[in-house]
Design an enzyme around this catalytic site. Structure first.
Site, PDB file in Angstrom:
ATOM      1  N   HIS A  11       3.314   8.070   7.307  1.00 24.61           N
ATOM      2  CA  HIS A  11       4.505   7.223   7.452  1.00 24.61           C
ATOM      3  C   HIS A  11       5.774   8.055   7.332  1.00 24.61           C
ATOM      4  CE1 HIS A  11       1.465   4.225   5.792  1.00 24.61           C
ATOM      5  NE2 HIS A  11       1.646   3.887   7.044  1.00 24.61           N
ATOM      6  N   LYS A  27       0.853  -1.192   0.000  1.00 24.46           N
ATOM      7  CA  LYS A  27       0.000   0.000   0.000  1.00 24.46           C
ATOM      8  C   LYS A  27       0.890   1.245   0.000  1.00 24.46           C
ATOM      9  CE  LYS A  27      -3.689  -2.096   2.628  1.00 24.46           C
ATOM     10  NZ  LYS A  27      -4.425  -1.939   3.879  1.00 24.46           N
ATOM     11  N   HIS A  82       2.332   6.780   2.910  1.00 21.61           N
ATOM     12  CA  HIS A  82       1.755   8.122   2.867  1.00 21.61           C
ATOM     13  C   HIS A  82       2.436   9.089   3.826  1.00 21.61           C
ATOM     14  CE1 HIS A  82      -0.376   7.084   6.490  1.00 21.61           C
ATOM     15  NE2 HIS A  82      -0.945   6.049   5.882  1.00 21.61           N
TER      16      HIS A  82
HETATM   17  N1  ARG Z   1       0.612   0.337   9.854  1.00 20.42           N
HETATM   18  C1  ARG Z   1      -0.188   1.307  10.549  1.00 20.42           C
HETATM   19  C2  ARG Z   1      -0.758   2.314   9.564  1.00 20.42           C
HETATM   20  O1  ARG Z   1      -0.234   2.474   8.489  1.00 20.42           O
HETATM   21  C3  ARG Z   1       0.595   2.057  11.600  1.00 20.42           C
HETATM   22  C4  ARG Z   1       1.037   1.212  12.745  1.00 20.42           C
HETATM   23  C5  ARG Z   1       1.201   2.003  14.001  1.00 20.42           C
HETATM   24  N2  ARG Z   1       1.685   1.232  15.088  1.00 20.42           N
HETATM   25  C6  ARG Z   1       0.956   0.450  15.873  1.00 20.42           C
HETATM   26  N3  ARG Z   1       1.557  -0.234  16.807  1.00 20.42           N
HETATM   27  N4  ARG Z   1      -0.329   0.368  15.723  1.00 20.42           N
HETATM   28  O2  ARG Z   1      -1.748   2.969   9.860  1.00 20.42           O
END
Ligand code: ARG
Length: 634
Positions: free
Chosen positions: A172, A166, A169
């Site tokens: 991130h 994905k 964005h």
């Molecule tokens: N992968 C998730 C996202 O893109 C963020 C993860 C954040 N960390 C966690 N421990 N939930 O939204």
């Protein structure tokens, strides 16, 4: 001789009485602490107030006109007299000091100005010797400051955490920049830091992705550019899925039989594929692991350009089923979770009184069909990390869009009896990036962003042909400058503020931008190259020749750097460091005309160069702390 013996020696020559020790006072590491300790000894005599109260009350200032250190009189809690009366009285009694001028007062504040000639004597040698270590304080992360053998405290910083296949964005991007910075910050404070990436790499959508690869995949393309290839496949197969859903709707609307599509269509196949993954079916798992490994390999290259290296690629896939079962059981047994319409939920209003309970809402823990959710995984993952690392503190660097999620997570951990664990975790949040698009359209991947700003920076560089010709590796330099542009813009405001992604503004040499900071650094490098004095020569410089007000101001600003870093451990804001670096570089660039080197006679040259070398070290250290790569020429 150790650094502290050298310092004692030096202070003796400056007629400073031996320094007292105080908690959080590190004169070997932070020259301003020499002044804090010295002033505290005087002030306890003058005011009769205990040193324990005086020492922490001495504050650094943001603007030099206010002094180098100030003491808010009310902080000493002396009763019976007005603060400005007390201030006036104390000033009267204040003895002559070798390090500070007689104090003045501004309302309720006592102001102390350093005697800058003495400051130069303790500050410059300390910076010249410490180099990369100047500004760091390795003692803060010790478990027991009096017994270093007990080891260092351990911190997990979880950041970046993109989702495989994905788009990467803006959220991130910010998490990556802020998390990288926080990791450096704590490492510099002596903590053992584990940089962790928690990938979105599990769920039915990865079953769908595997199906997509069977249909549209290409081995060569996968190996050459896994991130983009998997994303293309993901887009295509999702389009197919949408079409399938529409078809089912149409059939049903027309009263026709849709059971074939429902029972054997893409959606059902994806569900089955994911089921095979969770059942540890070798073929399914191998394929998924390949996607994951190739993606990580690619991510690593990109992170390296930002000077980031993760110690652990965790992810949603790494959360163990047994762990989730155990957590679910614990939540049920303790009455924290409950059934609701076939699913399992947590109704916070029943466990947390008042508004707070309501605001935490009623998240689902387990869906009707038994699949675990994002929140459930995070609960178990936190316990797994605790077991694996026995950390002292853990930071989650995640967008403020997930504030509620993290609040729910932390509260559940507390409600199911892990109070200590709940106290060790912290959410570091941040706002949005608005309009993150480039000339090629909306940005999808980190690589795209970095490539685009790099190209833009290259164009900017080419507008100055003479300079451009002198740079050895213009494309490589443009790349670094582009990255600095993005990072500096991101770190300019407070984390929580939203900001507009503005390619023209961030790549400009004017204003407080990445290129400006890099330019300031490259200019110092160029002076260093031209003057070419050895460390010994600089250390033997006669610093009393630094008499101009520009030299004094620069020295005073430079001396603040360790305090700035220490203050940043409280704010946890990259902008605390960045704002300081701009202040320092402004003081620097306004001094060049007044503190010339070329054409000065040798002794003056040595003294001025020792000052510039100190500024250079501070700028270099500060930039690296932020995660930037300082360039030597541009
Ligand atoms: N992968 C998730 C996202 O893109 C963020 C993860 C954040 N960390 C966690 N421990 N939930 O939204």
């Amino acid at each position: 001789t150790t650094a502290s013996e050298q310092l004692t020696q030096k202070l003796k020559t400056l007629s400073v009485t031996p320094l007292q020790e105080y908690p959080n006072c590190f004169p070997d590491v932070n020259p301003v602490d020499i002044y804090r300790s010295h002033l505290t000894s005087i002030l306890t005599e003058v005011t009769g107030v205990d040193a324990k109260i005086v020492y922490p009350a001495l504050q650094w200032t943001q603007t030099l006109e206010k002094g180098d250190l100030v003491l808010p009189v009310p902080a000493l809690r002396v009763k019976g007299k007005k603060p400005d009366e007390l201030a006036a009285e104390w000033i009267q009694k204040f003895p002559e000091s070798p390090l500070v001028h007689p104090p003045s007062h501004n309302g309720a504040f006592l102001q102390f100005f350093f005697k800058v000639d003495k400051l130069a004597e303790v500050l410059i040698p300390s910076i010249l010797k410490k180099k990369q270590a100047f500004g760091l304080n390795p003692f803060l992360g010790l478990k027991d400051i009096n017994e270093p053998s007990k080891g260092r405290k351990r911190m997990i910083v979880e950041f970046s955490s993109p989702n495989i296949a994905k788009p990467f964005h803006a959220g991130h991007l910010r998490s990556t920049i802020i998390g990288g910075f926080l990791s450096n910050l704590y490492e510099g404070a002596g903590w053992e830091v584990i940089r962790m990436n928690y990938l979105g790499d599990w769920g039915k959508q990865y079953g769908l992705l595997a199906l997509g690869f069977e249909k549209y995949g290409d081995e060569e393309a996968l190996k050459a550019d896994p991130i983009n290839h998997l994303y293309e496949i993901y887009v295509k197969i999702n389009k197919d899925l949408t079409e399938e859903k529409d078809q089912i709707k149409e059939l049903e609307a027309a009263g026709k039989d849709a059971s074939e599509l429902k029972d054997n269509g893409l959606d059902e196949q994806a569900r089955r594929y994911f089921k095979a993954m969770t059942d540890n079916d070798k073929k399914a798992i191998d394929q998924w692991a390949r996607f994951r490994d190739l993606s990580i390999r690619r991510y690593k290259e990109t992170y390296a350009r930002l000077n980031i290296n993760f110690d652990d690629y965790s992810g949603e896939s790494q959360v163990k089923q047994e762990g989730m079962d155990a957590a679910a059981k614990r939540m049920a047994d303790m009455g924290v979770s409950e059934e609701s319409e076939g699913a399992v939920i947590v109704d916070f209003s029943k466990h947390v009184p008042g508004k707070v309970g309501k605001s935490l809402e009623r998240p689902i823990i387990k869906k009707k069909d038994g699949t675990a959710l994002y929140l459930t995984r995070d609960i178990t993952e936190m316990m797994q990390r605790e077991e694996k690392y026995h950390f002292d503190h853990m930071i989650y660097v995640v967008a403020s869009a997930q504030d509620l999620h993290l609040k729910q997570l932390f509260k559940i951990i507390e409600l199911i009896g892990y109070k200590e664990l709940a106290q060790k975790v912290q959410h570091i949040n941040f706002g949005l990036v608005l309009g993150m698009s480039t000339r090629k359209g909306t940005v999808k991947f980190l690589d795209d962003i970095l490539r685009d700003v790099g190209e833009k920076m290259h164009e900017v560089m080419m507008t100055n042909a003479t300079k451009y010709e002198q740079v050895d590796d213009p494309l490589g330099t443009a790349d670094i400058l582009g990255i600095s542009s993005v990072m500096v813009q991101d770190m300019s405001g407070k984390r929580i503020n939203n900001y507009e992604f503005n390619m023209d503004a961030m790549t400009s040499f004017e204003g407080d931008t990445g290129p400006y900071l890099q330019y300031a650094h490259a200019r110092l490098c160029s002076i260093t190259r031209r003057v070419a004095l050895s460390d010994e020569e600089l250390l033997s410089a006669d610093l009393s020749l630094l008499t101009e007000s520009h030299a004094h101001n620069l020295l005073r600003v430079i001396s603040q750097y360790p305090d700035v870093v220490q203050n940043t451990l409280k704010t946890l804001e990259p902008t605390t460091v960045l704002t300081y670096l701009f202040k320092m570089t402004h003081a620097l660039s306004s001094s060049y005309d007044h503190l010339r080197i070329v054409g000065s006679e040798k002794e003056l040259m040595k003294a001025r160069m020792a000052l510039y070398a100190s500024a250079h070290t501070v700028l270099n250290n500060g930039m690296k702390l932020l995660g930037l790569t300082p360039v030597e020429r541009m």
